[in-house]
Design a protein around this motif. Structure first.
Motif, PDB file in Angstrom:
ATOM      1  N   GLN A 188     -52.732  -2.265  48.008  1.00  0.00           N
ATOM      2  CA  GLN A 188     -51.337  -3.240  47.934  1.00  0.00           C
ATOM      3  C   GLN A 188     -51.420  -3.428  46.517  1.00  0.00           C
ATOM      4  N   MET A 189     -49.858  -3.334  46.242  1.00  0.00           N
ATOM      5  CA  MET A 189     -49.049  -3.667  44.797  1.00  0.00           C
ATOM      6  C   MET A 189     -49.119  -5.072  44.446  1.00  0.00           C
ATOM      7  N   THR A 190     -49.660  -5.386  43.473  1.00  0.00           N
ATOM      8  CA  THR A 190     -49.136  -6.852  42.876  1.00  0.00           C
ATOM      9  C   THR A 190     -47.800  -6.911  42.385  1.00  0.00           C
ATOM     10  N   THR A 191     -47.271  -8.235  42.655  1.00  0.00           N
ATOM     11  CA  THR A 191     -45.900  -8.389  42.105  1.00  0.00           C
ATOM     12  C   THR A 191     -45.899  -8.083  40.618  1.00  0.00           C
ATOM     13  N   ASP A 192     -46.967  -8.506  39.913  1.00  0.00           N
ATOM     14  CA  ASP A 192     -46.837  -8.434  38.219  1.00  0.00           C
ATOM     15  C   ASP A 192     -46.849  -6.907  38.067  1.00  0.00           C
ATOM     16  N   TYR A 193     -47.629  -6.136  38.955  1.00  0.00           N
ATOM     17  CA  TYR A 193     -47.304  -4.785  38.396  1.00  0.00           C
ATOM     18  C   TYR A 193     -46.039  -4.092  38.709  1.00  0.00           C
ATOM     19  N   PHE A 194     -45.305  -4.518  39.726  1.00  0.00           N
ATOM     20  CA  PHE A 194     -44.000  -3.881  39.981  1.00  0.00           C
ATOM     21  C   PHE A 194     -43.055  -4.556  39.163  1.00  0.00           C
ATOM     22  N   ARG A 195     -43.301  -5.781  38.631  1.00  0.00           N
ATOM     23  CA  ARG A 195     -42.055  -6.440  37.620  1.00  0.00           C
ATOM     24  C   ARG A 195     -42.588  -5.508  36.313  1.00  0.00           C
ATOM     25  N   ARG A 196     -43.720  -5.450  35.909  1.00  0.00           N
ATOM     26  CA  ARG A 196     -43.910  -4.855  34.437  1.00  0.00           C
ATOM     27  C   ARG A 196     -43.788  -3.395  34.372  1.00  0.00           C
ATOM     28  N   HIS A 197     -44.265  -2.777  35.310  1.00  0.00           N
ATOM     29  CA  HIS A 197     -44.484  -1.309  35.386  1.00  0.00           C
ATOM     30  C   HIS A 197     -43.477  -0.576  36.021  1.00  0.00           C
ATOM     31  N   MET A 198     -42.539  -0.944  36.827  1.00  0.00           N
ATOM     32  CA  MET A 198     -41.706  -0.451  37.703  1.00  0.00           C
ATOM     33  C   MET A 198     -40.373  -0.928  37.540  1.00  0.00           C
ATOM     34  N   PHE A 199     -39.931  -2.389  37.686  1.00  0.00           N
ATOM     35  CA  PHE A 199     -38.701  -2.748  37.683  1.00  0.00           C
ATOM     36  C   PHE A 199     -38.128  -2.850  36.289  1.00  0.00           C
TER      37      PHE A 199
END
Length: 215
Positions: free
Chosen positions: A116-127
């Protein structure tokens, strides 16, 4: 005992509220084009634009939340109205969902190792990284996609009752909230009112007008 209020004349500065906005047609087109070129983050973002999930809700969806027959997800949290809501997959995003389901991860939108991906990872490293690459305001958060979904539903004339159901908002009407049972086809019809092709064409026209030399 202090019987005098020494703070009565203290005036604190106002806390500036970050403005929340929907993505523009041109920004949606940039994300659409990037998704078409295979950018994974752009694909996920495009689905968010066409589904309205909060990023935390999206990253918690598992294949058990997906009804492959009806082609919809059942999920959501935060409020009573937002829990266990049904969100049909927009036809323009169905291929994205099929790809993610085939990964067979712990969650549908998962890390490369299936975790599972964390919301922080998605925001910082992807979005944020995607926004910078596409030259879109990098101060935007994934929540902008939810604002975009709500804006597009209203813009294209989706029924207000189903719009609120898809977003997980209470209608404010006891009769609607308690006694009206939404049917899946009506929800699907509301989602499909979003004319992605029309948005892309609108963006192309705006870009052409901006590039056209003044007479």
């Amino acid at each position: 005992i202090v019987n005098k209020n020494y703070s009565q004349f203290v005036i604190l500065p106002k806390v500036e509220q970050k403005s929340k906005r929907a993505l523009t047609d041109i920004e949606v087109k940039k994300i659409f084009d990037s998704a078409k070129d295979g950018n994974k983050t752009a694909k996920w973002t495009l689905y968010l634009i066409l589904a309205g999930w909060r990023i935390g809700e999206l990253l918690e969806l598992t294949r058990f939340n997906y009804d492959s027959y009806e082609q919809l997800f059942i999920g959501g949290k935060k409020t009573a109205a937002g829990k266990n809501r049904r969100v049909p997959v927009h036809s323009a995003a169905q291929q994205i969902i099929n790809e993610q389901i085939r990964k067979n991860g712990k969650t549908v939108f998962c890390m490369e190792n299936g975790e599972q991906m964390t919301t922080d990872y998605f925001r910082r490293h992807m979005f944020t990284k995607m926004l910078e690459e596409l030259e879109i305001d990098s101060n935007l958060t994934p929540h902008a996609t939810r604002h975009t979904f709500a804006t597009l539903l209203k813009r294209f004339g989706a029924d207000d009752f189903y719009r609120k159901k898809l977003l997980g908002h209470s209608s404010g009407n006891v009769t609607d909230d308690v006694y009206t049972h939404e049917d899946i086809e009506s929800l699907r019809k509301a989602v499909e009112t979003i004319n992605l092709k029309g948005i892309i064409n609108s963006a192309q026209e705006k870009q052409s007008n901006a590039e056209r030399p003044a007479s």
